[in-house]
Motif scaffolding. Structure first.
Motif, mmCIF file in Angstrom:
data_model
loop_
_atom_site.group_PDB
_atom_site.id
_atom_site.type_symbol
_atom_site.label_atom_id
_atom_site.label_comp_id
_atom_site.label_asym_id
_atom_site.label_seq_id
_atom_site.Cartn_x
_atom_site.Cartn_y
_atom_site.Cartn_z
ATOM 1 N N CYS A 112 0.844 -1.181 0.000
ATOM 2 C CA CYS A 112 0.000 0.000 0.000
ATOM 3 C C CYS A 112 0.886 1.241 0.000
ATOM 4 N N ASP A 113 0.812 1.967 -1.095
ATOM 5 C CA ASP A 113 1.555 3.212 -1.260
ATOM 6 C C ASP A 113 0.735 4.090 -2.193
ATOM 7 N N ASP A 114 0.694 5.384 -1.917
ATOM 8 C CA ASP A 114 -0.105 6.270 -2.761
ATOM 9 C C ASP A 114 0.600 6.624 -4.068
ATOM 10 N N GLU A 115 1.836 6.160 -4.249
ATOM 11 C CA GLU A 115 2.569 6.422 -5.490
ATOM 12 C C GLU A 115 2.571 5.162 -6.364
ATOM 13 N N ARG B 117 4.547 1.320 -6.159
ATOM 14 C CA ARG B 117 3.815 0.045 -6.117
ATOM 15 C C ARG B 117 4.254 -0.867 -7.257
ATOM 16 N N ASP C 240 3.167 2.225 3.207
ATOM 17 C CA ASP C 240 3.819 3.535 3.213
ATOM 18 C C ASP C 240 3.373 4.254 4.491
ATOM 19 N N MET D 267 0.249 8.361 3.833
ATOM 20 C CA MET D 267 -0.770 8.058 2.824
ATOM 21 C C MET D 267 -2.027 8.862 3.103
ATOM 22 N N GLY E 270 0.113 5.005 7.396
ATOM 23 C CA GLY E 270 0.498 3.599 7.466
ATOM 24 C C GLY E 270 0.552 3.042 8.873
ATOM 25 N N LEU F 150 7.229 1.417 4.752
ATOM 26 C CA LEU F 150 8.010 2.033 3.685
ATOM 27 C C LEU F 150 7.945 3.530 3.949
ATOM 28 N N THR F 151 9.105 4.163 4.178
ATOM 29 C CA THR F 151 9.059 5.554 4.594
ATOM 30 C C THR F 151 10.307 6.323 4.194
ATOM 31 N N LYS G 69 12.724 4.947 1.686
ATOM 32 C CA LYS G 69 12.408 5.422 0.337
ATOM 33 C C LYS G 69 13.523 6.342 -0.108
#
Length: 188
Positions: free
Chosen positions: A7-10, A14, A53, A56, A61, A79-80, A102
């Protein structure tokens, strides 16, 4: 079959994660772009591992991880891009199994997953051992109370009372706890 939720907004992140996870042998790769969706998908699909992430939309997250961990014991990796003390403290409090920085490096993904899974297994094993110890302690307390009653009511020594309970347990094919509970019930 191994499954993972990312789950990542980018979408680019993903996609990059998905490609590497496919190479690592994950059969089912679930993906979403916000924390609320992550919670819904995790509870519906029960993935083996989750990568979230930190930043988000709708739910960050760590908040999503906290909500997921209320129902599931799945390993979760964050993921950060931010490693401030507050983020790490919040992550630790809700049982996060690891961090990926990241932009993530592909060679860091497999070790992060393996360590998070090992950590989750160790925690679950400890929880089981704690429950076993609690039960053993409770059994011991009940047996000790029943033994005390036999000593008082029948004038037995401690070893005699214990042997009597053991013999009853063997003769009746019941556990010592069951025999002790019966003695306590008869006394009540």
């Amino acid at each position: 079959m191994r499954s993972i939720l990312i789950c990542d907004d980018e979408p680019i992140i993903r996609m990059s994660l998905k490609n590497k996870l496919t190479e690592l042998g994950f059969d089912e790769i679930l993906e979403c772009g916000d924390g609320e969706q992550a919670v819904r998908m995790a509870l519906a699909k029960l993935p083996d591992v989750i990568i979230l992430d930190v930043s988000m939309p709708k739910k960050d997250g760590i908040a999503a991880a906290r909500q997921i961990r209320q129902s599931l014991t799945v390993p979760i990796i964050l993921l950060t891009a931010c490693y401030d003390a507050d983020t790490v403290a919040r992550a630790r409090e809700c049982g996060i199994g690891g961090f990926l920085a990241k932009p993530f490096r592909e060679q860091d993904l497999w070790p992060a997953i393996e360590l998070a899974c090992a950590h989750a297994e160790a925690v679950e094993l400890l929880k089981e051992q704690i429950e076993d110890l609690k039960e053993a302690l409770e059994n011991r307390k009940i047996v000790e109370k029943a033994k005390g009653i036999l000593m008082q009511k029948q004038g037995l020594t401690e070893p005699e009372a214990f042997r009597k309970m053991q013999k009853l347990a063997m003769d009746k094919r019941k556990s010592m706890r069951r025999i002790a509970e019966a003695i306590l019930l008869a006394e009540a």
